[in-house]
Structures are given as C-alpha cells and as structure tokens.
Design an enzyme around this catalytic site. Sequence first.
Site, PDB file in Angstrom:
ATOM      1  N   ASP A 193      -5.756  12.682  -2.220  1.00  0.00           N
ATOM      2  CA  ASP A 193      -6.781  13.368  -3.249  1.00  0.00           C
ATOM      3  C   ASP A 193      -7.292  12.348  -4.148  1.00  0.00           C
ATOM      4  O   ASP A 193      -6.864  11.018  -4.145  1.00  0.00           O
ATOM      5  CB  ASP A 193      -5.947  14.545  -3.901  1.00  0.00           C
ATOM      6  CG  ASP A 193      -4.953  14.067  -4.772  1.00  0.00           C
ATOM      7  OD1 ASP A 193      -5.310  13.469  -5.799  1.00  0.00           O
ATOM      8  OD2 ASP A 193      -3.732  14.327  -4.527  1.00  0.00           O
ATOM      9  N   TRP A 229       0.857  -1.093  -0.074  1.00  0.00           N
ATOM     10  CA  TRP A 229      -0.060   0.032  -0.186  1.00  0.00           C
ATOM     11  C   TRP A 229       0.963   1.360  -0.145  1.00  0.00           C
ATOM     12  O   TRP A 229       0.596   2.217  -0.792  1.00  0.00           O
ATOM     13  CB  TRP A 229      -0.889   0.018   1.230  1.00  0.00           C
ATOM     14  CG  TRP A 229      -2.114   0.601   1.253  1.00  0.00           C
ATOM     15  CD1 TRP A 229      -2.101   2.218   1.171  1.00  0.00           C
ATOM     16  CD2 TRP A 229      -3.452   0.573   1.630  1.00  0.00           C
ATOM     17  NE1 TRP A 229      -3.128   2.799   1.114  1.00  0.00           N
ATOM     18  CE2 TRP A 229      -4.231   1.698   1.535  1.00  0.00           C
ATOM     19  CE3 TRP A 229      -4.252  -0.636   2.069  1.00  0.00           C
ATOM     20  CZ2 TRP A 229      -5.466   1.676   1.880  1.00  0.00           C
ATOM     21  CZ3 TRP A 229      -5.365  -0.438   2.162  1.00  0.00           C
ATOM     22  CH2 TRP A 229      -6.160   0.549   2.145  1.00  0.00           C
ATOM     23  N   ILE A 230       2.002   1.293   0.750  1.00  0.00           N
ATOM     24  CA  ILE A 230       2.515   2.460   1.128  1.00  0.00           C
ATOM     25  C   ILE A 230       3.757   2.701  -0.269  1.00  0.00           C
ATOM     26  O   ILE A 230       4.188   3.964  -0.172  1.00  0.00           O
ATOM     27  CB  ILE A 230       3.677   2.365   2.212  1.00  0.00           C
ATOM     28  CG1 ILE A 230       3.840   3.588   2.893  1.00  0.00           C
ATOM     29  CG2 ILE A 230       4.931   1.614   2.096  1.00  0.00           C
ATOM     30  CD1 ILE A 230       2.506   4.232   3.712  1.00  0.00           C
ATOM     31  N   HIS A 236      -6.165   6.445  -9.125  1.00  0.00           N
ATOM     32  CA  HIS A 236      -4.875   5.626  -9.715  1.00  0.00           C
ATOM     33  C   HIS A 236      -4.788   4.469  -8.805  1.00  0.00           C
ATOM     34  O   HIS A 236      -4.415   3.316  -9.247  1.00  0.00           O
ATOM     35  CB  HIS A 236      -3.683   6.633  -9.609  1.00  0.00           C
ATOM     36  CG  HIS A 236      -2.558   5.835 -10.246  1.00  0.00           C
ATOM     37  ND1 HIS A 236      -2.681   5.394 -11.499  1.00  0.00           N
ATOM     38  CD2 HIS A 236      -1.390   5.456  -9.585  1.00  0.00           C
ATOM     39  CE1 HIS A 236      -1.169   4.773 -11.679  1.00  0.00           C
ATOM     40  NE2 HIS A 236      -0.642   4.790 -10.377  1.00  0.00           N
ATOM     41  N   HIS A 254       2.379   3.642  -2.978  1.00  0.00           N
ATOM     42  CA  HIS A 254       1.725   4.539  -3.493  1.00  0.00           C
ATOM     43  C   HIS A 254       1.920   6.009  -2.674  1.00  0.00           C
ATOM     44  O   HIS A 254       1.533   6.293  -1.554  1.00  0.00           O
ATOM     45  CB  HIS A 254       0.206   4.426  -3.454  1.00  0.00           C
ATOM     46  CG  HIS A 254      -0.052   3.288  -4.173  1.00  0.00           C
ATOM     47  ND1 HIS A 254      -0.590   3.310  -5.646  1.00  0.00           N
ATOM     48  CD2 HIS A 254      -0.154   1.887  -3.780  1.00  0.00           C
ATOM     49  CE1 HIS A 254      -0.826   2.295  -6.243  1.00  0.00           C
ATOM     50  NE2 HIS A 254      -0.651   1.334  -5.202  1.00  0.00           N
ATOM     51  N   ARG A 280      -5.150  -1.798  -7.563  1.00  0.00           N
ATOM     52  CA  ARG A 280      -5.402  -2.413  -6.608  1.00  0.00           C
ATOM     53  C   ARG A 280      -6.635  -3.300  -6.510  1.00  0.00           C
ATOM     54  O   ARG A 280      -6.889  -4.285  -5.920  1.00  0.00           O
ATOM     55  CB  ARG A 280      -5.114  -1.731  -5.399  1.00  0.00           C
ATOM     56  CG  ARG A 280      -3.772  -1.107  -5.052  1.00  0.00           C
ATOM     57  CD  ARG A 280      -2.699  -2.279  -5.155  1.00  0.00           C
ATOM     58  NE  ARG A 280      -1.306  -1.675  -5.132  1.00  0.00           N
ATOM     59  CZ  ARG A 280       0.091  -2.409  -5.156  1.00  0.00           C
ATOM     60  NH1 ARG A 280      -0.074  -3.694  -5.414  1.00  0.00           N
ATOM     61  NH2 ARG A 280       1.037  -1.824  -4.934  1.00  0.00           N
ATOM     62  N   GLU A 325       1.474   5.841  10.509  1.00  0.00           N
ATOM     63  CA  GLU A 325       1.490   4.612  11.132  1.00  0.00           C
ATOM     64  C   GLU A 325       1.550   4.286  12.518  1.00  0.00           C
ATOM     65  O   GLU A 325       2.141   5.059  13.106  1.00  0.00           O
ATOM     66  CB  GLU A 325       2.451   3.791  10.172  1.00  0.00           C
ATOM     67  CG  GLU A 325       2.084   2.279  10.505  1.00  0.00           C
ATOM     68  CD  GLU A 325       2.784   1.291   9.387  1.00  0.00           C
ATOM     69  OE1 GLU A 325       2.727   0.092   9.707  1.00  0.00           O
ATOM     70  OE2 GLU A 325       3.770   1.829   8.917  1.00  0.00           O
TER      71      GLU A 325
END
Length: 284
Positions: free
Chosen positions: A192, A94-95, A198, A97, A203, A104
Amino acid sequence: MNEATKRTIVKEIDAILYEEHKVLDHGFIRVVDYMGSDSAIVQAARVSYGKGTKQISQDEALIKYLMRHHHTTPFEMCEIKFHVKLPIFVARQWIRHRTANVNEYSARYSILDNEFYTPKPEQVAKQSDNNKQGSGEAFDPDTSKEIIDSLINDSNLVYSHYEKFIEQGLAREIARTNLMLNYYTQFYWKIDLHNLLHFLKLRADKHAQYEIRVYAEVMLDIIKKWVPLAYNAFVEYCLESACISRTGLEIIRKLIKGENVTREESNIGKREWGELMSILDKQS
C-alpha cells in the site's frame, strides 16, 4: 472513472504498465497493477463526515494535512504491485520491509540464469571510517579493476559448478547454495502507498546503499505519475524534511535570538549536533 471498468484509472500509470525500467546492469522494475489514486486518499479521509469530492486545490490541501500530521490510514487505500529483478543481496535488504506481499522466483523449482551484478568502478569503495554499514571513498582505478575482475571470475566459476551440479542430477535446492549474493533473482511485490512511502524515505535516502537506492529512485518517478498530490506532499513533509529533537528546537530558538550556543552546554551528542548544523548550513 473509467466507464467500462467502473474503477478509477490513472492514464500516466496505464501508459507504463508492464514497461521495464532498467536498473543496474541486468535489473528492472515494472508496474504490474495498481488500485486507487489521489482521489482514493481524500475519499477515505472524508468518509467519516460524508463529504463528497472537492476541488483539486482542496484535495491537495487535505493530502498535505494528512501527510503533515501523520494520518496514515487514507494512504493505505492505494496499492501497487511491482515486478522487480534485482541482485540477491539487494533483495535481502528489500525484504526487511515486512508490510508488503511478496512472491519470489524459486531456485528450488527453476534454474537461475547466469546473470550477476558487477559494480561500476566508482561503486567499488572502501569501508566508511564513520559508518559501520556504509561505503567510503572509491579505490584507485587499478585496485578497482582488480576487485571487479575477481568478482567476475568468482561469479563465473561458481556458476560453472552450479551447472555441473545440475548436470550430475544434484537437487536444485542444494545446487543453488554455492551461488553468490550478486546473482539476480525476481519477485512480485505488492504494497500500500503508506508503507511504500516509508520504504522510499529510507531507501531513496542518500545514505542508503547505492544498489537499492537506484531502485527507489525509479519508484519515486513512478509514484509521481501515479499519485502526484501525495508525491508532492511526501517530498515536502517527509523525503526532504528534517526530524529535529526538542533540544534541537531549543538550540534553533536561541540561534534565532542571536545567542551563542555550543554543543557542550546544549547536552547534545556529537552526531546529532553535526546533523543539526548540517540542516542549518552551519559549520559544526
């Protein structure tokens, strides 16, 4: 426009603020805050020539135009913040992106709970033969059970060591290092709309790893409530569309004319040819 706050609100999102949407065995995702709506997108797009609010049908047409022609800035006017609980190995995907703001849970300051992800039998799959980073067919039930039992036993074992380290006074920043990647972490994630879409295109794709895809699918439902016009345009022109190369277009034109086309004479790779034939529902 809310008269009390003087800001645009979306009732469908207000109704689910802080509501936990369960994901996997111990995970969740919830909306903490948001800014903007479909109207913010069209407002930003029209500011250059000073036009006011239009009818919904005109707003929808404009948003479709913006999405279709990759005008990204207006979509950046909307932001949303999530609270996500997820396995560490999912968080590491995930990170990647990097266009979001994230904070965290820190195992340097706090002690992690004994919560770890255990895959369902149907998710215990062999390595794919044609995808170096993907899963293939599932194992037989007995093998799946054996693997799952090992994962559970290993996870419980390392956590017992983790607890012992803490009791012995070992620094938390070192004690955490033996925990497995299936343990759960949490973070706040603000992004945003343009960059969120994207993220979701990648995903929520059927080729994405299951454990991150299920989070993306929940987020898609949330986006549909928040910005329905943008969501519909995204599905139409991005999520369920196809990217076709110049050579691919030439092949399609020949097929429309009834010409016989082979991969070899088209000078196109096997994988791209297979993808193109899949799009056209033709056997490769």
